[in-house]
Scaffold this active site. Structure first.
Site, PDB file in Angstrom:
ATOM      1  CG  ASP A 267      -1.642   1.156   1.366  1.00  0.00           C
ATOM      2  OD1 ASP A 267      -1.465   2.200   0.724  1.00  0.00           O
ATOM      3  OD2 ASP A 267      -2.525   1.268   2.277  1.00  0.00           O
TER       4      ASP A 267
ATOM      5  CD  GLN B 186      -0.470   8.880   3.434  1.00  0.00           C
ATOM      6  OE1 GLN B 186       0.307   9.825   3.254  1.00  0.00           O
ATOM      7  NE2 GLN B 186      -1.671   8.912   3.449  1.00  0.00           N
TER       8      GLN B 186
ATOM      9  CB  CYS C 204      -9.134   5.166   7.403  1.00  0.00           C
ATOM     10  SG  CYS C 204     -10.267   6.212   7.046  1.00  0.00           S
TER      11      CYS C 204
ATOM     12  CE  LYS D 261      -4.281   8.749   0.690  1.00  0.00           C
ATOM     13  NZ  LYS D 261      -5.015   9.336   1.829  1.00  0.00           N
TER      14      LYS D 261
HETATM   15  C1  LIG Z   1      -1.784   4.380   4.157  1.00  0.00           C
HETATM   16  C2  LIG Z   1      -3.231   4.477   3.232  1.00  0.00           C
HETATM   17  N1  LIG Z   1      -3.613   3.409   2.648  1.00  0.00           N
HETATM   18  C3  LIG Z   1      -4.786   3.713   1.789  1.00  0.00           C
HETATM   19  C4  LIG Z   1      -5.424   4.910   1.928  1.00  0.00           C
HETATM   20  C5  LIG Z   1      -6.718   5.049   1.174  1.00  0.00           C
HETATM   21  O1  LIG Z   1      -6.613   6.114   0.079  1.00  0.00           O
HETATM   22  P1  LIG Z   1      -7.779   6.350  -0.831  1.00  0.00           P
HETATM   23  O2  LIG Z   1      -8.828   6.809   0.180  1.00  0.00           O
HETATM   24  O3  LIG Z   1      -7.158   7.368  -1.782  1.00  0.00           O
HETATM   25  O4  LIG Z   1      -8.304   5.369  -1.276  1.00  0.00           O
HETATM   26  C6  LIG Z   1      -4.688   5.986   2.543  1.00  0.00           C
HETATM   27  C7  LIG Z   1      -5.259   7.326   2.572  1.00  0.00           C
HETATM   28  O5  LIG Z   1      -6.141   7.686   3.435  1.00  0.00           O
HETATM   29  C8  LIG Z   1      -3.474   5.615   3.348  1.00  0.00           C
HETATM   30  O6  LIG Z   1      -3.180   6.664   4.169  1.00  0.00           O
END
Ligand SMILES: Cc1ncc(COP(=O)(O)O)c(C=O)c1O
Ligand SMILES: Cc1ncc(COP(=O)(O)O)c(C=O)c1O
Lengths: 406, 143, 406, 143
Positions: free
Chosen positions: A195, A198, A361, A221
């Site tokens: 993932d 970040q 989250c 982001k």
């Molecule tokens: C580590 C990480 N993974 C996944 C996400 C999910 O990103 P998105 O909402 O753009 O799908 C985020 C962002 O909030 C994140 O910080």
């Protein structure tokens, strides 16, 4: 790096809101003028649907879209056929869960995550666990905010079929040693998913060097528009994978009752893509490469070290989380005395400081920290030292305001 | 001369209406299907090989004037050539229609398709048969 | 309706390309200035992530996003809690297939489609058929391009669990009698899904009046940006449905191994949505409502009648498909003699006329027509009669050019 | 007076630090959980009912100063009221914090939360307990 004070001038929102100290880039970044103009230019001059056109305008739209794919490939050190445009990291991870996890995993198989995962890398796996009987395990987070790698030997059994982990925590700022974990996982024959929501915006990423099979990122982001992200996958893996969404453009032949599929990356891009957004994401990646990902990382690093040093020194009532050292990005989750993060964030907002409050989250991580919520300040290429100072001064005022109730 | 006139000449339209080497081929050594999923054009290429040389070649399927004419002229050109020679011709053909290179003299009549390099939307049509030939050569090499 | 000649002035692309006759709105529409400016405004002044913010900017972004939801609800005659933002029609239909079809359907169940479906409403169902053993059937298309409703009685058995059909064909222009079919389907207890990709942009749609359970649309075909579409669903149905994508914002509580879900519509919007695009789609819907959907429909209708009459009269070598009459929208798929559609489209493009060529993601329908491909011209609110004339004159030149080869 | 001073007054902070009617309630007639998934705040509301009247009310959970103070003051206000009266108070409270209406005199101390109407990000915090009360009333009505 070009000074953040100069870089700010590239971002129209800061001119529109001169009083704002925006410390929530971890949630979404602001957008440079070139990206906004790329959207505008696309819609004003080359808008048409891609791939299917027999006329010049559609060819130009297709060329712009495929050029964006090449730019994202360059950004990640990948081959362009390995770049799949998705909405965001969340969709990228779900794509893998549906196209691979649900089809391949069986009862008794194990899925290895970490305790610091974002919900985007947890909730989709719950679906797999429920439907296949595979079991979810997690690498623990140590008190210093780093992964407990000593547990890896024990956790990485022969039953682990996939290791899916964040490259950088959106709460702790921890940069995980993905290459090392990927190597151990590959030795066990497990698939490795990273993932990169970040990491991609904040540091140089070379997906081939990481040794992973898949890497997900969100364009919004990393200075790109909302609505466009990337899933990178090794071509051999993509070729073996069944499609996720069905529809136009991902097919080869369609009959009423059956269909055959196109090659990757088209196989995974059903229907009309977010064309303008992908084009603008390519421009964002180019903008970041122009400044230099290593420079951006250094900038984030120096701000976070500076901020943590001042907080430690001047605000003992503030508790911060996450490691100290070169494996720490520009994110600071914190609490102020016994105050609730929401109240702290509201108070900071009254001083023009935008920080986020909540579980970000990452409920399981917060549960581990023994907190329902933290406040979080995060930095990016346009954040200045001056803004860090304003944040800290504001935090002092908030402490003063609530002093009888800390 | 307009681009249209440059492209849709007698050569191409007559190959389209009466393609050469069109139809099935019994006892083919290699048969490979190619398609352009974006437009639905489909083509099957059938080769008889003898010691690395293409002794017979036919094709069948459907497509636009450009893809059919390209396939038709290609079969005429590569017949009795070795696979290696055919692959070199493929390289030359793609240089012409994709990158806009001067037509190599070896391409003969196929130079009629040079205008395709100015019509990006149609390069896939012109190269369909050639891409299929490359696939066929790969298949022949591995079998 | 305000004259199309005046409406054109709202669309910057036509000023940038004054020679272009754009007849491919069925694939994607051009965008009015207000929509492009809405994107710009969003990124320049209110960009932040939604829902999670404790600061003013994020509140403003959330308000803009939720306001867009209300606008789309108004556009469809629905409740705002029933509006789910997705990427496009394709994603909307896949969402239903994954969240409902794959979970509910069983071997022996039947899925009733039509022969005129777009791949977006075929390929996802193939997945269901393969995994559940449910069977796909299709309402035939008659020679005049209308559905054979006489077969409905026979096809609509007690085993039919879902009827999923297009509101308007993207090839034939046929507007299907969805309300009538929905009524018959509901009597059998089947779920009704409407692919509104072509109807929503071109005619008034009142989802409650249709009697369907779900309705899908693509924003990019109705003057909105790429990357945003809508799935409408009856609230009782949405409430019963499991989520599709897992991630942030769609959850209630998350543990390492399990999670519970938020209420609709959030349950179906995982991760950071296409915020700016949704906001701009709301502006597009407002723009269309300002002109009046009934006016747009009348305009399309009058152009298609005019064009078909001239083609019939002046170009006997042109064969067109689809019905004649009030149930025919502004789409004309055609062939010219024995020429391949690609060659016709290339020739028209040399005269500045942009039409599409291919199977238009409707291979089964083309197979039924006995053709691999057709050329297709389509009209929208900004198409002028003058452009239809230029199209027809260009087609005459093409006929002349190829006269020895027709 | 700044918005911050207007909102975070003695009243609210002391309810936050020492909430009234906080804790479990044995033999509750209705118990309902409410949450704000966007921030993780959670609250459980426990009611004892007698002939449509709230004879006992307690709550437990965690949240910010605004949500806890709002819950604490709410329990004080609705105790010994009928469910109908409690729902009317809910309406008045929401009018104040969501729509910015003048505080109804019946709301008493809760007028300290009037400033929330200017902080859109926090209305969900202030209304959490009240939304849960509405759910509880629904549950009581159907059981
Ligand atoms: C580590 C990480 N993974 C996944 C996400 C999910 O990103 P998105 O909402 O753009 O799908 C985020 C962002 O909030 C994140 O910080
Ligand atoms: C009838 C119909 N359904 C579905 C689609 C798919 O739309 P999208 O590509 O925006 O998902 C289209 C558009 O091409 C269409 O015309």
């Amino acid at each position: 790096m070009t000074s953040a004070y100069l870089i700010r001038a590239d971002f129209p929102l800061f001119a529109a809101r001169p009083e704002l100290v925006y410390l929530d880039s971890t949630a979404t970044s602001q957008k440079p003028r070139v990206v906004i103009e790329a959207l505008e230019h696309y819609y004003r001059e080359i808008n048409a649907n891609v791939h299917r056109g027999a006329y010049d305008l559609s060819v130009q739209a297709t060329l712009a879209y495929e050029e964006a794919r090449r730019k994202m490939a360059r950004f990640l050190g990948a081959d362009e056929r390995e770049i799949i445009f998705v909405r965001n990291t969340t969709e990228a991870l779900n794509l893998l869960v549906y196209a691979w996890g649900l089809r391949v995993l069986k009862a008794g198989d194990e899925i290895l995550l970490t305790e610091m995962e974002h919900h985007a890398n947890l909730v989709p796996w719950h679906l797999v666990a429920v439907h296949t009987g595979a079991k979810i395990k997690a690498i623990p987070v140590r008190g210093d905010g780093r992964l407990d790698l000593d547990s890896l030997d024990r956790l990485l059994t022969d039953r682990v079929r996939v290791v899916s982990l964040t490259h950088m925590s959106n709460v702790l700022g921890t940069v995980n040693p993905v290459a090392q974990i990927a190597k151990a996982a590959k030795e066990k024959g497990a698939l490795v998913i990273v993932d990169g929501a970040q990491s991609a915006p904040h540091m140089p990423v070379d997906v081939t060097g990481l040794g992973a099979d898949f890497f997900a990122l969100s364009g919004h982001k990393m200075c790109g528009p909302t609505g466009a992200g990337v899933l990178w996958g090794r071509y051999e893996m993509l070729e073996k994978m069944q499609p996720f969404l069905g529809g136009g453009e991902m097919i080869n032949e369609v009959y009423l009752e059956r269909s055959s599929y196109a090659k990757p990356p088209q196989r995974f891009e059903a229907g009309t893509p977010a064309i303008a957004e992908a084009v603008a994401l390519g421009v964002a990646a180019e903008y970041l490469m122009g400044i230099g990902m290593q420079n951006i990382w250094q900038h984030d690093r120096s701000l976070v070290d500076y901020a943590l040093a001042r907080l430690d020194e001047e605000l003992p009532e503030v508790k911060t989380f996450g490691p100290r050292g070169p494996d720490r990005g520009g994110v600071i989750a914190f609490t102020l005395g016994g105050l609730h993060a929401h109240d702290v964030a509201t108070a900071l907002d009254q001083h023009g400081i935008a920080v986020r409050a909540g579980h970000h989250c990452a409920q399981p991580l917060h549960r581990k920290l023994g907190l329902a919520a933290t406040a979080r300040a995060s930095f990016y290429l346009y954040t200045t030292r001056d803004e860090v100072d304003r944040f800290i001064e504001a935090l002092k005022k908030v402490r003063e305001f609530f002093k009888d109730w800390l | 001369m307009s681009l249209l006139e440059e492209l849709y000449r007698e050569t191409i339209l007559s190959h389209y209406k009466s393609p050469k080497n069109f139809g099935p081929l019994a006892d083919a050594s290699v048969s490979i299907k190619g398609d352009n999923p974006s437009c639905g054009d489909q083509l099957e290429l059938l080769l008889k090989l003898n010691g690395g040389r293409i002794t017979e070649v036919r094709f069948q399927g459907h497509g636009c004037a450009i893809s059919i004419a390209s396939a038709s002229m290609m079969t005429e050109l590569v017949k009795n050539k070795t696979l290696d020679q055919a692959l070199e011709l493929t390289r030359q053909f793609k240089a012409m229609v994709v990158d806009g290179a001067e037509p190599a003299p070896e391409l003969g009549d196929l130079k009629a398709l040079a205008g395709v390099s100015k019509l990006h939307a149609r390069t896939k049509c012109a190269t369909l048969a050639w891409n299929t030939l490359e696939e066929a050569a790969k298949e022949a090499g591995t079998s």
